[in-house]
Design a protein around this motif. Structure first.
Motif, short mmCIF file in Angstrom:
data_model
loop_
_atom_site.label_atom_id
_atom_site.label_comp_id
_atom_site.label_asym_id
_atom_site.label_seq_id
_atom_site.Cartn_x
_atom_site.Cartn_y
_atom_site.Cartn_z
N MET A 1 -25.51 -53.87 108.50
CA MET A 1 -24.31 -54.29 109.20
C MET A 1 -23.86 -55.72 109.01
SD MET A 1 -25.05 -52.22 112.99
CE MET A 1 -26.23 -53.41 113.42
N ASN A 2 -22.93 -55.93 108.24
CA ASN A 2 -22.39 -57.20 108.04
C ASN A 2 -21.07 -57.76 108.64
OD1 ASN A 2 -24.54 -57.50 106.03
ND2 ASN A 2 -23.19 -56.70 104.54
N SER A 3 -20.75 -59.24 108.56
CA SER A 3 -19.39 -59.34 109.49
C SER A 3 -19.53 -58.69 110.88
CB SER A 3 -18.36 -59.00 108.64
OG SER A 3 -18.66 -59.62 107.32
N LEU A 4 -20.39 -58.89 111.80
CA LEU A 4 -20.62 -58.27 112.71
C LEU A 4 -19.58 -58.90 113.84
CD1 LEU A 4 -24.35 -57.57 112.97
CD2 LEU A 4 -22.56 -55.73 113.50
N LYS A 5 -18.92 -57.94 115.06
CA LYS A 5 -17.96 -58.53 115.89
C LYS A 5 -18.41 -58.37 117.04
CE LYS A 5 -14.36 -57.12 112.42
NZ LYS A 5 -13.04 -56.27 112.30
N PRO A 6 -17.84 -59.11 118.07
CA PRO A 6 -18.32 -58.65 119.58
C PRO A 6 -17.92 -56.95 119.89
CG PRO A 6 -17.26 -60.69 119.51
CD PRO A 6 -16.98 -60.20 117.97
N GLU A 7 -17.19 -56.64 119.38
CA GLU A 7 -16.91 -55.06 119.61
C GLU A 7 -17.81 -53.85 118.99
OE1 GLU A 7 -14.78 -57.44 118.46
OE2 GLU A 7 -13.34 -56.67 117.02
N ASP A 8 -18.78 -54.76 117.98
CA ASP A 8 -19.77 -53.88 117.81
C ASP A 8 -20.80 -53.95 118.45
OD1 ASP A 8 -18.98 -55.34 114.46
OD2 ASP A 8 -18.58 -53.33 115.15
N THR A 9 -20.87 -54.48 119.66
CA THR A 9 -21.94 -54.38 120.72
C THR A 9 -22.04 -53.07 121.25
OG1 THR A 9 -21.84 -56.70 121.19
CG2 THR A 9 -22.68 -55.34 123.00
N ALA A 10 -23.44 -52.53 121.16
CA ALA A 10 -23.52 -51.13 121.64
C ALA A 10 -24.93 -50.73 121.33
CB ALA A 10 -22.62 -50.15 120.92
N VAL A 11 -25.20 -49.48 122.14
CA VAL A 11 -26.72 -49.03 121.66
C VAL A 11 -26.39 -48.19 120.39
CG1 VAL A 11 -28.56 -47.51 122.45
CG2 VAL A 11 -27.66 -49.19 124.01
N TYR A 12 -27.26 -48.13 119.34
CA TYR A 12 -26.94 -47.54 118.09
C TYR A 12 -28.34 -46.53 117.90
CZ TYR A 12 -23.39 -50.73 116.37
OH TYR A 12 -22.24 -51.43 116.18
N PHE A 13 -27.63 -45.24 117.82
CA PHE A 13 -28.51 -44.15 117.58
C PHE A 13 -28.50 -43.42 116.40
CE2 PHE A 13 -29.03 -43.62 122.23
CZ PHE A 13 -27.97 -44.27 122.85
N CYS A 14 -29.67 -43.13 115.67
CA CYS A 14 -29.68 -42.26 114.63
C CYS A 14 -29.90 -40.93 114.75
CB CYS A 14 -30.67 -42.97 113.75
SG CYS A 14 -32.34 -42.43 114.13
N ASN A 15 -29.33 -40.07 113.94
CA ASN A 15 -29.49 -38.60 113.92
C ASN A 15 -29.68 -37.91 112.87
OD1 ASN A 15 -27.51 -36.36 113.21
ND2 ASN A 15 -27.05 -36.71 115.36
N ALA A 16 -30.41 -36.76 112.88
CA ALA A 16 -30.96 -36.21 111.58
C ALA A 16 -30.72 -34.67 111.67
CB ALA A 16 -32.39 -36.58 111.30
N ASP A 17 -30.38 -33.94 110.79
CA ASP A 17 -30.34 -32.52 110.83
C ASP A 17 -31.52 -32.04 110.17
OD1 ASP A 17 -27.90 -29.95 109.59
OD2 ASP A 17 -29.77 -29.72 110.75
N VAL A 18 -32.50 -31.60 110.70
CA VAL A 18 -33.91 -31.54 109.90
C VAL A 18 -33.99 -29.91 109.93
CG1 VAL A 18 -36.44 -31.59 110.44
CG2 VAL A 18 -34.87 -33.43 111.33
N PHE A 19 -34.63 -29.60 108.98
CA PHE A 19 -34.92 -28.18 108.43
C PHE A 19 -36.45 -28.09 108.44
CE2 PHE A 19 -33.98 -23.90 106.92
CZ PHE A 19 -35.15 -23.69 106.35
N TYR A 20 -37.12 -27.28 109.29
CA TYR A 20 -38.32 -27.02 109.51
C TYR A 20 -38.85 -25.51 109.41
CZ TYR A 20 -37.52 -26.66 114.31
OH TYR A 20 -37.10 -26.30 115.56
N TYR A 21 -40.15 -25.07 109.13
CA TYR A 21 -40.56 -23.78 109.43
C TYR A 21 -41.12 -23.54 110.84
CZ TYR A 21 -38.91 -22.35 104.90
OH TYR A 21 -38.01 -21.93 103.70
#
Length: 123
Positions: free
Chosen positions: A82-102
């Protein structure tokens, strides 16, 4: 079971940069799409960026040109520069993954979320 663990959040001044990381661990055969979302106080969670297994990316209009999503398939990890960050970028950031398993010989796909990491941009 699969866990996603984010890191790299923090406090930064307007115009600064941060790099978020998210590592998936557990019973994983493969990971399809991965993504970053964010949720600001009093607002709904919104999609920031997505990346496919092959590296195709998409970005929210608000971050296009400033944020870059990438992944390391060998490490089951996704990153957000994340570059050139702005105050409106303030937040909790979550990652998400679509996982395939057996599971007991049966292939299953399920979306997992990380616990979130706080990003605060001061003006």
């Amino acid at each position: 079971q699969v866990q996603l663990v984010e890191s790299g959040g923090g406090l930064v001044q307007t115009g600064g940069s941060l790099r978020l990381s998210c590592a998936a661990s557990g019973t994983i055969f493969s990971i399809n799409a991965m993504a970053w979302y964010r949720q600001a106080p009093g607002k709904q969670r919104e999609l920031v960026a997505t990346i496919t297994t092959g590296g195709s990316t998409n970005y929210a209009t608000s971050v296009k040109g400033r944020f870059t999503i990438s992944r390391d398939n060998a490490k089951n990890s996704v990153y957000l520069q994340m570059n050139s960050l702005k105050p409106e970028d303030t937040a909790v950031y979550f990652c998400n993954a679509d996982v395939f398993y057996y599971n007991i010989g049966l292939g299953t796909s399920r979306v997992y979320w990380g616990q979130g990491t706080q990003v605060t941009v001061s003006s």
